[in-house]
Design an enzyme around this catalytic site. Structure first.
Site, short mmCIF file in Angstrom:
data_model
loop_
_atom_site.label_atom_id
_atom_site.label_comp_id
_atom_site.label_asym_id
_atom_site.label_seq_id
_atom_site.Cartn_x
_atom_site.Cartn_y
_atom_site.Cartn_z
N SER A 50 -9.97 -1.77 6.84
CA SER A 50 -9.43 -1.31 5.69
C SER A 50 -8.76 -2.52 4.73
O SER A 50 -8.24 -2.16 3.63
CB SER A 50 -8.42 0.18 5.76
OG SER A 50 -9.28 1.06 6.01
N LYS A 94 0.72 -1.29 -0.02
CA LYS A 94 0.03 -0.03 0.04
C LYS A 94 0.86 1.32 -0.05
O LYS A 94 2.02 1.23 0.60
CB LYS A 94 -1.02 -0.01 1.26
CG LYS A 94 -2.10 0.90 1.35
CD LYS A 94 -3.02 0.58 2.58
CE LYS A 94 -4.06 1.74 2.60
NZ LYS A 94 -4.97 1.26 3.84
N SER A 138 -9.58 1.38 3.24
CA SER A 138 -8.92 2.27 2.41
C SER A 138 -7.88 1.44 1.48
O SER A 138 -7.28 2.11 0.62
CB SER A 138 -8.18 3.26 3.02
OG SER A 138 -7.19 2.52 4.09
#
Length: 479
Positions: A181, A83, A157
């Site tokens: 997330s 990420k 997210s």
């Protein structure tokens, strides 16, 4: 050098009244302290920078691509991504924001460990700005699409990580999970997502959102792959003192495929009642498959379960606002510091930040000031009582089970308010509060949109999740 102006600023923030003589005296004392601390260098262990190019896949899953090489080790057969809030030397780290200008010269601990395990690093993945929302729509670099459904959001997210795995652009991708997330995109995209026990995976080189809730873990194409990656990245790290008490199982992957007969799973009443009919039906069918494998199911109630999403929002936003208000540093959080990232977080381009980020920071810093911290402490107290309830429930069962999310993936543009966001984290956020490991496994689909079943075990009991998850996976097919 410290001067009297710095003392006046500090005294004002602390609410201490000083006269001119005291200010001068404190300035001298602080200068002495500065001389002592001057030998403490905020240096990092720099790594060879990687060459990179902009991501260009059809789902906007990747922010940047790197041409990683396979190494020797247990993950040598895997393509992985991380990420965009995890440091990769030489690659810009934006946290999904146009207001961040930062290129690390060091790797996050998890990136180092993926390298050491031989994994081929493909790049960094897009995310909701600063990990604050849950759909994949708020990234400054454009929204991410869901490979599993044309109209539904991918979840966030960790949207790019979920989409990259779902589209078979990567075998696994690291995400972060503050209120769901990792597990939300796993549920919406139809992949596996693991939120490990809090602090078992070191967070050095990671851009914090809320240190008391943040977890780092894998999204993957299979349960076995998820736990192989977990085994590679988990364990104590001196760069992150909060991880030093971690005692993860040395080889969790070995639990995959072990028999599940004799295990007991508690099905959370409140979560089943709050799920859409179709989601509940798919989860019920998956639990029946577990029962056929010899797992006993029983009903469990978690008091105040439906209030926990609001607690997550209060805690996470207060901690995030504090981070931005305190020059990128939450003092004493113990998660490890790298001065270049701290300095970048202290020098954000506020005009370039998304409206949601600014709103969160100002609103919750004002709330903290207005209540002198009582609102935050109150939320943490409720958290403590809920954690005790989860601990009690896990005394009688081996794991809890519930739908990962109340619904399948919402359409783009459907999640617009704080209440909407709380609805998406209603089943995941409670277990960030408790710190317990949680695994989302695909459990079929409703109208072509994937459904996730979430399993929750006691602290450091990832092996039970591996056993149950693999049993579910062997029975599950998207319909």
């Amino acid at each position: 050098m410290v001067d009297e102006r710095h003392v006046e600023i500090a005294a004002d923030r602390l609410g201490v009244a000083l006269d001119a003589t005291e200010i001068a005296s404190y300035a001298a004392d602080a200068s002495d302290a500065a001389a002592m601390a001057g030998s403490f260098e905020p240096a990092t262990d720099d790594r060879e920078p990687r060459e990179y190019a902009a991501g260009d896949d059809e789902y906007n899953a990747f922010r940047y691509r790197v041409d990683g090489e396979r190494g020797d080790g247990p993950l040598a057969d895997l393509r992985v991504a991380v990420k965009d809030n995890m440091a990769v030397a030489g690659v810009p780290m934006t946290c999904g924001s146009a207001g961040v200008d930062f290129t690390p010269e060091y790797d996050a601990t998890v990136v180092r460990r993926l390298d050491a395990a031989g994994a081929r690093l493909l790049g960094t993945t897009n995310m909701d700005e600063f990990a604050l929302t849950t759909t994949g729509e708020t990234c400054a670099h454009g929204p991410t699409r869901n490979p599993a459904t044309d109209d539904g959001v991918p979840g966030g997210s960790s949207s790019g990580s979920g989409a990259a795995v779902a589209a078979d652009l990567a075998d696994a991708a690291l995400g972060s999970d503050t209120g769901g997330s990792i597990r939300i995109p796993a549920s919406y995209c139809g992949v596996v997502g693991l939120k490990p026990t809090h602090r078992t995976v070191p967070r050095f080189g990671f851009g914090d959102l809320a240190p008391s809730l943040d977890h780092v873990g894998p999204l993957a194409s299979s349960v076995s792959t998820a736990f192989r990656v977990y085994d590679a990245i988990a364990g104590p790290d001196p760069r992150d003192l909060s991880s030093r008490a971690a005692r993860p199982t040395a080889d969790t992957r070995e639990a995959v495929g072990n028999p599940v007969d004799g295990l007991t799973v508690g099905v959370v009443d409140e979560a089943m009642a709050g799920a859409d009919d179709g989601v509940r039906d798919r989860v019920t069918a998956a639990l029946e498959e577990l029962a056929a494998d010899g797992v006993e199911t029983t009903r469990v109630s978690l008091p105040r379960f439906d209030e926990m999403a609001a607690v997550v929002v209060a805690v996470a936003n207060c901690e995030f606002a504090s981070l931005l208000a305190n020059r990128g540093l939450v003092r004493g959080s113990g998660t490890g510091y790298a001065d270049p990232w701290r300095a970048a977080a202290a020098d954000l381009d506020w005009d370039a930040l998304g409206e949601g980020v600014v709103d969160s920071a100002v609103t919750f810093e004002a709330l903290y000031e207005a209540t002198e911290g009582r609102a935050y402490v109150g939320a943490q107290n409720v958290r403590t009582r809920f954690t005790e309830a989860v601990d009690r429930a896990l005394e009688d069962v081996d794991a809890l089970a519930l739908p990962t999310t109340r619904t399948t993936a919402p359409d783009f543009g459907q999640v617009t308010t704080t209440e909407d966001v709380m609805d998406t984290i209603a089943h995941t956020g409670p277990f960030n509060l408790a710190g317990t490991p949680a695994l989302s496994v695909p459990a079929g689909a409703v109208d072509g949109r994937p459904v996730g079943l979430q399993l929750v075990a006691d602290w450091f009991d990832e092996p039970t999740l591996a056993r149950l998850g693999a049993s579910l996976e062997s029975e599950s097919e998207l319909e």
